[in-house]
Design a protein around this motif. Structure first.
Motif, short mmCIF file in Angstrom:
data_model
loop_
_atom_site.label_atom_id
_atom_site.label_comp_id
_atom_site.label_asym_id
_atom_site.label_seq_id
_atom_site.Cartn_x
_atom_site.Cartn_y
_atom_site.Cartn_z
N PHE A 1 0.97 -1.50 -0.60
CA PHE A 1 -0.13 0.02 0.16
C PHE A 1 0.93 1.12 0.12
O PHE A 1 0.97 2.44 0.95
N PRO A 2 1.35 1.74 -0.59
CA PRO A 2 2.56 2.73 -1.66
C PRO A 2 2.02 3.92 -0.85
O PRO A 2 0.61 4.78 -0.96
N SER A 3 2.33 4.70 0.18
CA SER A 3 2.20 5.95 0.81
C SER A 3 2.13 7.19 0.06
O SER A 3 1.76 7.81 -0.46
N SER A 4 3.01 6.66 -1.71
CA SER A 4 3.31 7.21 -2.48
C SER A 4 1.95 8.31 -3.18
O SER A 4 1.76 8.54 -4.17
N GLY A 5 0.73 7.00 -3.47
CA GLY A 5 -0.10 7.09 -3.65
C GLY A 5 -0.15 5.95 -4.79
O GLY A 5 -1.42 5.81 -5.89
N GLY A 6 0.68 5.47 -5.23
CA GLY A 6 0.77 4.20 -6.34
C GLY A 6 0.14 2.96 -6.37
O GLY A 6 -0.26 2.72 -5.21
N CYS A 7 0.42 1.77 -7.11
CA CYS A 7 -0.19 0.77 -6.91
C CYS A 7 0.44 -0.19 -6.95
O CYS A 7 1.85 -0.09 -6.68
N GLY A 8 0.55 -0.73 -5.87
CA GLY A 8 1.47 -2.22 -4.99
C GLY A 8 1.02 -3.51 -6.04
O GLY A 8 0.96 -2.90 -7.55
N PRO A 9 1.48 -4.29 -5.49
CA PRO A 9 1.03 -5.35 -6.76
C PRO A 9 -0.21 -5.20 -7.22
O PRO A 9 -1.32 -4.94 -6.74
N LYS A 10 0.60 -6.62 -8.46
CA LYS A 10 -1.02 -5.72 -9.61
C LYS A 10 -1.97 -6.76 -8.77
O LYS A 10 -2.22 -8.26 -8.29
N ASN A 11 -3.64 -6.56 -9.43
CA ASN A 11 -4.95 -7.62 -8.24
C ASN A 11 -4.90 -8.65 -9.23
O ASN A 11 -4.19 -8.81 -10.37
N THR A 12 -6.09 -9.62 -8.66
CA THR A 12 -5.93 -11.18 -9.39
C THR A 12 -6.57 -10.78 -9.85
O THR A 12 -7.63 -12.17 -10.75
N ALA A 13 -6.90 -9.47 -10.57
CA ALA A 13 -8.93 -9.81 -11.43
C ALA A 13 -8.73 -10.66 -12.72
O ALA A 13 -7.82 -10.51 -12.99
N LYS A 14 -9.54 -11.61 -13.22
CA LYS A 14 -9.75 -12.63 -14.40
C LYS A 14 -10.49 -11.28 -15.22
O LYS A 14 -9.89 -11.66 -16.96
N PHE A 15 -11.59 -10.58 -15.49
CA PHE A 15 -11.90 -9.63 -16.07
C PHE A 15 -12.80 -10.90 -17.31
O PHE A 15 -12.84 -10.68 -18.60
N THR A 16 -13.24 -11.91 -17.09
CA THR A 16 -14.27 -13.34 -17.96
C THR A 16 -14.98 -14.22 -16.86
O THR A 16 -14.64 -14.00 -16.09
N ASP A 17 -16.08 -14.35 -17.80
CA ASP A 17 -17.40 -15.48 -16.81
C ASP A 17 -17.00 -14.70 -15.09
O ASP A 17 -17.49 -15.57 -14.50
N CYS A 18 -17.47 -13.01 -15.26
CA CYS A 18 -17.84 -12.56 -14.09
C CYS A 18 -18.35 -11.99 -13.58
O CYS A 18 -19.39 -11.47 -14.28
N THR A 19 -19.12 -11.76 -12.65
CA THR A 19 -20.09 -10.34 -11.79
C THR A 19 -19.43 -9.68 -10.46
O THR A 19 -18.17 -9.61 -10.24
#
Length: 322
Positions: free
Chosen positions: A168-186
């Motif tokens: 959780f970077p204090s600079s406001g940047g992104c940490g490790p990539k999330n795990t979302a697949k964006f397929t067959d999802c809701t």
């Protein structure tokens, strides 16, 4: 096998009679399983080399607790470079391989003396030892060994700060990539009131027990503009629109990508009618029937239309996350 090989550790033992933490050099000889101990402060032999069958090389890693003739020792550091090279790299490689083998969940945990209390809740690093010494701890209940021990926690303020900065970077940047697949999802959102009431774990367990696949999860603090944009489809259609917006930005919410065949329809049915009172009459085992309070505070949001499932997941895990 090298008969002269030995591994050296600095170990600490709390002496309850003197209320002191005593430090020893612990030597382990893998050829015959013998141990030897030296008192660091007084520079004298504490235990002559003696065969001890209850200690194995696998038990020797920083942070572990080992019992040597009924004396519980905490291994706090390597005592020489050879041990650090031989055992440190082996343990670290195993740990890195396991931690990177699949998704992990990182959490910021807040309470008084959080580091110490979290360590108590975790229990000893070795799950086998945890089952003996702290049978109700997380590692005792859910771990299998010193690598697959369910959860991690920092040992110091410095470690906690470094690890928080990674995820959780204090600079406001992104940490490790999330795990979302964006397929067959809701999308499922666990609403702020449910988070505040301590229902997060129960709702996640209910989703898991219903055999839905949670492929991504993240906590968000949304502002009013984001919520209004997300709920725009309901504006002028649902009379409770303003109250819905107010609830969703009233505190942290948790967004979840759900994967399943025909995910939007199947998960919407599992959530039940929007009004918990109606849900309790018609679908008493649904999420809103069990955890909802009112039509506004109904525990969860779920995607209504199948064609919106991917769009809603993308809004949280691509737009807001970035």
């Amino acid at each position: 096998m090298n008969l002269s090989e030995r591994f050296a550790f600095l170990a600490e033992w709390y002496d309850p009679n003197a209320s002191l933490c005593r430090r020893y050099e612990l030597l382990f000889y893998p050829a015959d399983g013998s141990v030897e101990m030296h008192d660091v402060k007084n520079r004298r032999t504490f235990l002559k080399r003696t065969k001890y069958e209850d200690l194995r090389v696998e038990d020797l890693f920083i942070g572990n607790r080992v019992n040597v003739f009924s004396r519980q020792l905490v291994l706090v550091d390597y005592a020489d470079q050879y041990t650090a090279r031989q055992l440190g790299s082996r343990k670290e490689n195993e740990l890195i391989q396991f931690v990177t083998s699949g998704p992990v969940i990182a959490m910021e945990i807040l309470r008084d003396d959080a580091i110490c209390e979290w360590k108590k809740l975790l229990g000893p690093a070795n799950s086998g030892l945890a089952r003996t010494e702290a049978p109700e701890s997380i590692r005792a209940l859910f771990g299998t060994d010193s690598i697959k021990n369910a959860a991690h926690g920092p040992d110091s303020f410095a470690s906690a700060a470094r690890e928080m900065e990674l995820f959780f970077p204090s600079s406001g940047g992104c940490g490790p990539k999330n795990t979302a697949k964006f397929t067959d999802c809701t999308l499922c959102i666990i609403k702020p009131h449910a988070i505040n009431e301590g229902l997060l774990g129960k709702i996640l367990m209910a989703i898991r027990d219903a055999c839905f696949n949670i492929s991504a999860i993240q906590m968000f603090n949304m502002d009013r503009a984001n919520v209004e944009e997300f709920y725009e489809v309901y504006k002028g259609v649902v009379s409770e629109y303003t109250e819905m917006v107010t609830e969703l930005y009233s505190g942290p919410c948790v967004a979840i990508e759900i994967q399943q065949n025909n995910a939007a329809k199947t998960f919407r049915e599992f959530c039940g009618p929007a009004d918990p009172e109606i849900a309790r009459h018609l679908r008493p085992k649904t999420l809103r029937a069990v955890f909802g309070k009112t039509k506004i505070q109904n525990a969860v949001h779920c995607t209504d239309l199948p064609e919106d499932g991917l769009l809603e997941v993308q809004y949280f895990f691509k737009i807001l996350d970035n």
